[in-house]
Design a protein around this motif. Structure first.
Motif, PDB file in Angstrom:
ATOM      1  N   HIS A   1       0.909 -16.917 -12.177  1.00  0.00           N
ATOM      2  CA  HIS A   1       2.333 -16.707 -11.942  1.00  0.00           C
ATOM      3  C   HIS A   1       2.666 -15.252 -11.633  1.00  0.00           C
ATOM      4  O   HIS A   1       3.807 -14.815 -11.821  1.00  0.00           O
ATOM      5  CB  HIS A   1       3.137 -17.194 -13.156  1.00  0.00           C
ATOM      6  N   THR A   2       1.678 -14.514 -11.137  1.00  0.00           N
ATOM      7  CA  THR A   2       1.893 -13.109 -10.793  1.00  0.00           C
ATOM      8  C   THR A   2       1.379 -12.848  -9.390  1.00  0.00           C
ATOM      9  O   THR A   2       0.236 -13.176  -9.066  1.00  0.00           O
ATOM     10  CB  THR A   2       1.184 -12.170 -11.783  1.00  0.00           C
ATOM     11  N   LEU A   3       2.242 -12.263  -8.578  1.00  0.00           N
ATOM     12  CA  LEU A   3       1.942 -12.009  -7.179  1.00  0.00           C
ATOM     13  C   LEU A   3       1.848 -10.508  -6.942  1.00  0.00           C
ATOM     14  O   LEU A   3       2.697  -9.739  -7.403  1.00  0.00           O
ATOM     15  CB  LEU A   3       3.064 -12.593  -6.315  1.00  0.00           C
ATOM     16  N   LEU A   4       0.799 -10.090  -6.229  1.00  0.00           N
ATOM     17  CA  LEU A   4       0.720  -8.728  -5.714  1.00  0.00           C
ATOM     18  C   LEU A   4       1.284  -8.756  -4.303  1.00  0.00           C
ATOM     19  O   LEU A   4       0.859  -9.581  -3.484  1.00  0.00           O
ATOM     20  CB  LEU A   4      -0.736  -8.255  -5.691  1.00  0.00           C
ATOM     21  N   ALA A   5       2.247  -7.888  -3.991  1.00  0.00           N
ATOM     22  CA  ALA A   5       2.916  -7.980  -2.694  1.00  0.00           C
ATOM     23  C   ALA A   5       3.355  -6.608  -2.209  1.00  0.00           C
ATOM     24  O   ALA A   5       3.585  -5.683  -2.996  1.00  0.00           O
ATOM     25  CB  ALA A   5       4.133  -8.898  -2.789  1.00  0.00           C
ATOM     26  N   THR A   6       3.481  -6.496  -0.890  1.00  0.00           N
ATOM     27  CA  THR A   6       4.085  -5.299  -0.319  1.00  0.00           C
ATOM     28  C   THR A   6       5.558  -5.254  -0.711  1.00  0.00           C
ATOM     29  O   THR A   6       6.162  -6.277  -1.045  1.00  0.00           O
ATOM     30  CB  THR A   6       3.967  -5.302   1.205  1.00  0.00           C
ATOM     31  N   ARG A   7       6.144  -4.071  -0.646  1.00  0.00           N
ATOM     32  CA  ARG A   7       7.560  -3.960  -1.007  1.00  0.00           C
ATOM     33  C   ARG A   7       8.425  -4.814  -0.080  1.00  0.00           C
ATOM     34  O   ARG A   7       9.381  -5.469  -0.523  1.00  0.00           O
ATOM     35  CB  ARG A   7       8.011  -2.498  -0.966  1.00  0.00           C
ATOM     36  N   ALA A   8       8.102  -4.826   1.224  1.00  0.00           N
ATOM     37  CA  ALA A   8       8.905  -5.609   2.166  1.00  0.00           C
ATOM     38  C   ALA A   8       8.881  -7.086   1.805  1.00  0.00           C
ATOM     39  O   ALA A   8       9.918  -7.761   1.831  1.00  0.00           O
ATOM     40  CB  ALA A   8       8.390  -5.398   3.587  1.00  0.00           C
ATOM     41  N   LEU A   9       7.724  -7.604   1.435  1.00  0.00           N
ATOM     42  CA  LEU A   9       7.655  -9.018   1.067  1.00  0.00           C
ATOM     43  C   LEU A   9       8.346  -9.262  -0.263  1.00  0.00           C
ATOM     44  O   LEU A   9       9.046 -10.262  -0.437  1.00  0.00           O
ATOM     45  CB  LEU A   9       6.199  -9.494   1.004  1.00  0.00           C
ATOM     46  N   ALA A  10       8.180  -8.346  -1.211  1.00  0.00           N
ATOM     47  CA  ALA A  10       8.845  -8.501  -2.505  1.00  0.00           C
ATOM     48  C   ALA A  10      10.363  -8.543  -2.328  1.00  0.00           C
ATOM     49  O   ALA A  10      11.046  -9.358  -2.951  1.00  0.00           O
ATOM     50  CB  ALA A  10       8.437  -7.363  -3.434  1.00  0.00           C
TER      51      ALA A  10
ATOM     52  N   PRO B   1      -2.109  -2.471   2.933  1.00  0.00           N
ATOM     53  CA  PRO B   1      -3.199  -3.393   3.288  1.00  0.00           C
ATOM     54  C   PRO B   1      -3.910  -4.027   2.106  1.00  0.00           C
ATOM     55  O   PRO B   1      -4.548  -5.080   2.257  1.00  0.00           O
ATOM     56  CB  PRO B   1      -4.158  -2.497   4.095  1.00  0.00           C
ATOM     57  N   VAL B   2      -3.813  -3.423   0.923  1.00  0.00           N
ATOM     58  CA  VAL B   2      -4.521  -3.967  -0.243  1.00  0.00           C
ATOM     59  C   VAL B   2      -3.798  -5.169  -0.848  1.00  0.00           C
ATOM     60  O   VAL B   2      -4.313  -5.803  -1.764  1.00  0.00           O
ATOM     61  CB  VAL B   2      -4.728  -2.854  -1.300  1.00  0.00           C
ATOM     62  N   ALA B   3      -2.632  -5.521  -0.299  1.00  0.00           N
ATOM     63  CA  ALA B   3      -1.901  -6.676  -0.824  1.00  0.00           C
ATOM     64  C   ALA B   3      -2.701  -7.962  -0.687  1.00  0.00           C
ATOM     65  O   ALA B   3      -2.483  -8.913  -1.438  1.00  0.00           O
ATOM     66  CB  ALA B   3      -0.555  -6.825  -0.108  1.00  0.00           C
TER      67      ALA B   3
ATOM     68  N   ILE C   1     -10.343  -6.336  -4.888  1.00  0.00           N
ATOM     69  CA  ILE C   1      -9.494  -5.621  -3.940  1.00  0.00           C
ATOM     70  C   ILE C   1     -10.366  -4.732  -3.067  1.00  0.00           C
ATOM     71  O   ILE C   1     -11.492  -4.385  -3.424  1.00  0.00           O
ATOM     72  CB  ILE C   1      -8.394  -4.771  -4.620  1.00  0.00           C
ATOM     73  N   ALA C   2      -9.827  -4.354  -1.922  1.00  0.00           N
ATOM     74  CA  ALA C   2     -10.534  -3.437  -1.034  1.00  0.00           C
ATOM     75  C   ALA C   2     -10.611  -2.053  -1.681  1.00  0.00           C
ATOM     76  O   ALA C   2      -9.649  -1.587  -2.308  1.00  0.00           O
ATOM     77  CB  ALA C   2      -9.826  -3.355   0.307  1.00  0.00           C
ATOM     78  N   ASP C   3     -11.750  -1.401  -1.519  1.00  0.00           N
ATOM     79  CA  ASP C   3     -11.899  -0.027  -1.998  1.00  0.00           C
ATOM     80  C   ASP C   3     -11.049   0.899  -1.135  1.00  0.00           C
ATOM     81  O   ASP C   3     -10.730   0.586   0.013  1.00  0.00           O
ATOM     82  CB  ASP C   3     -13.370   0.379  -1.920  1.00  0.00           C
ATOM     83  N   GLY C   4     -10.675   2.036  -1.686  1.00  0.00           N
ATOM     84  CA  GLY C   4      -9.905   3.015  -0.932  1.00  0.00           C
ATOM     85  C   GLY C   4      -8.416   2.983  -1.203  1.00  0.00           C
ATOM     86  O   GLY C   4      -7.648   3.654  -0.499  1.00  0.00           O
ATOM     87  N   PHE C   5      -7.990   2.236  -2.213  1.00  0.00           N
ATOM     88  CA  PHE C   5      -6.572   2.145  -2.563  1.00  0.00           C
ATOM     89  C   PHE C   5      -6.423   2.446  -4.053  1.00  0.00           C
ATOM     90  O   PHE C   5      -6.163   1.547  -4.870  1.00  0.00           O
ATOM     91  CB  PHE C   5      -6.031   0.758  -2.200  1.00  0.00           C
ATOM     92  N   PRO C   6      -6.590   3.697  -4.437  1.00  0.00           N
ATOM     93  CA  PRO C   6      -6.695   4.055  -5.858  1.00  0.00           C
ATOM     94  C   PRO C   6      -5.430   3.801  -6.666  1.00  0.00           C
ATOM     95  O   PRO C   6      -5.515   3.473  -7.853  1.00  0.00           O
ATOM     96  CB  PRO C   6      -7.045   5.546  -5.821  1.00  0.00           C
TER      97      PRO C   6
ATOM     98  N   LEU D   1     -10.580  -5.836  11.777  1.00  0.00           N
ATOM     99  CA  LEU D   1     -10.302  -7.125  12.415  1.00  0.00           C
ATOM    100  C   LEU D   1      -9.063  -7.789  11.812  1.00  0.00           C
ATOM    101  O   LEU D   1      -8.924  -9.019  11.866  1.00  0.00           O
ATOM    102  CB  LEU D   1     -11.519  -8.045  12.274  1.00  0.00           C
ATOM    103  N   ASP D   2      -8.153  -6.992  11.265  1.00  0.00           N
ATOM    104  CA  ASP D   2      -6.907  -7.506  10.670  1.00  0.00           C
ATOM    105  C   ASP D   2      -7.190  -8.539   9.594  1.00  0.00           C
ATOM    106  O   ASP D   2      -6.435  -9.495   9.413  1.00  0.00           O
ATOM    107  CB  ASP D   2      -6.001  -8.131  11.746  1.00  0.00           C
ATOM    108  N   ALA D   3      -8.294  -8.365   8.887  1.00  0.00           N
ATOM    109  CA  ALA D   3      -8.717  -9.373   7.916  1.00  0.00           C
ATOM    110  C   ALA D   3      -8.824  -8.752   6.525  1.00  0.00           C
ATOM    111  O   ALA D   3      -8.731  -7.537   6.357  1.00  0.00           O
ATOM    112  CB  ALA D   3     -10.061  -9.975   8.340  1.00  0.00           C
ATOM    113  N   GLY D   4      -9.035  -9.615   5.548  1.00  0.00           N
ATOM    114  CA  GLY D   4      -9.149  -9.155   4.170  1.00  0.00           C
ATOM    115  C   GLY D   4      -9.971 -10.105   3.336  1.00  0.00           C
ATOM    116  O   GLY D   4     -10.786 -10.875   3.848  1.00  0.00           O
ATOM    117  N   LEU D   5      -9.738 -10.082   2.039  1.00  0.00           N
ATOM    118  CA  LEU D   5     -10.602 -10.781   1.104  1.00  0.00           C
ATOM    119  C   LEU D   5     -10.457 -12.296   1.119  1.00  0.00           C
ATOM    120  O   LEU D   5     -11.448 -13.028   1.063  1.00  0.00           O
ATOM    121  CB  LEU D   5     -10.345 -10.249  -0.312  1.00  0.00           C
ATOM    122  N   SER D   6      -9.236 -12.782   1.187  1.00  0.00           N
ATOM    123  CA  SER D   6      -9.056 -14.237   1.065  1.00  0.00           C
ATOM    124  C   SER D   6      -9.639 -14.975   2.250  1.00  0.00           C
ATOM    125  O   SER D   6     -10.144 -16.089   2.122  1.00  0.00           O
ATOM    126  CB  SER D   6      -7.574 -14.576   0.901  1.00  0.00           C
TER     127      SER D   6
END
Length: 260
Positions: free
Chosen positions: A179-188, A207-209, A220-225, A249-254
């Motif tokens: 029940h917890t979402l990590l999101a960009t501010r715009a999406l939040a 991008p780490v969202a 999570i992706a490295d580089g977002f301390p 490639l505009d891609a991520g973990l999921s």
């Protein structure tokens, strides 16, 4: 109590082929380095294994440069798999290529009816519902067809419209627990998920969202301390993965696995 939607025992992943360097990218930051990308993919699969997931590895599909991103052409649930119809024309044959593997692993394989398009990257599963985001890759017709198909599986579905500029719904958000979402501010600020607690990604680390909660770990992706520290303070077991080439490639973990 039903199992958590972030608990998985199995996954499908596909090794990247040589053609992956020609993969789609909305923002062109140059072609990825093939050897480095393969190391990143191998590290991703190794991490899934370390957190308790058995990964079924599929061979590359050179005819489809983006086919390592197996989440977009299909959805998987314990009871069934669904073949989608990706919005990018170059990806339209990926579902058919994936179908034989899905039929060996799931009791039922369904196909998206109609002519609309839907990408798995636009589908977010929560304990209460499935959210489908409208995007350049998922249109209204595809979303409506998917609503009907998911309804036949007993799933409650909401169709939402993410803010402009979001490639996929899960480009800008991901579950870090049920029940917890990590999101960009715009999406939040779009308030698409009123029943979820939202953790906002620090400015400059959007991008780490696209994180991935698997069993007890948050990948999570490295580089977002700042985000890594924020999640650690909230008590999460944070695992950092090198993804520099994958993210070109505009891609991520999921998107690099199908999990159930």
């Amino acid at each position: 109590m039903p199992p958590s939607v972030t608990s998985f025992t199995h996954a499908i992943a596909r090794r990247p082929g040589d053609s992956v360097i020609h993969g789609l990218r909305v923002v062109d930051r140059g072609a990825p380095d093939l050897a480095s990308l393969r190391r990143e993919h191998a590290g991703y699969v190794d991490t899934l294994t370390r957190v308790g997931v058995t990964v079924e590895m599929l061979e590359p599909l050179e005819s489809y440069p983006d086919s390592m991103f197996v989440e977009d052409p299909a959805l998987v649930f314990r009871e069934a798999a669904i073949l989608l119809r990706p919005g990018a024309p170059s990806r339209r044959g990926e579902g058919a290529a994936l179908e034989p593997s899905l039929r060996t692993l799931f009791p039922e394989v369904l196909s998206l009816p109609g002519e609309g398009h839907a990408d798995g990257g636009d589908v977010l599963l929560t304990p209460e519902a499935v959210y489908i985001g409208l995007s350049a890759r998922t249109d209204a017709g595809g979303a409506a067809a998917l609503v009907r198909l998911l309804g036949s599986l007993g799933r409650r579905v909401h169709v939402v419209t993410p803010p402009a500029g979001v490639l996929h719904l899960k480009t800008a958000c991901s579950l870090v627990e049920d029940h917890t979402l990590l999101a960009t501010r715009a999406l939040a600020e779009a308030a698409l998920f009123p029943d979820l607690d939202v953790v906002v990604v620090p400015e400059g680390e959007e991008p780490v969202a696209n994180a991935l909660r698997v069993n007890g770990a948050v990948l999570i992706a490295d580089g977002f301390p700042k985000t890594a520290a924020l999640l650690a303070r909230r008590g999460y077991d944070v695992r950092l993965l090198a993804l520099d080439q994958v993210m070109k490639l505009d891609a991520g973990l999921s998107c690099m696995s199908l999990r159930w």
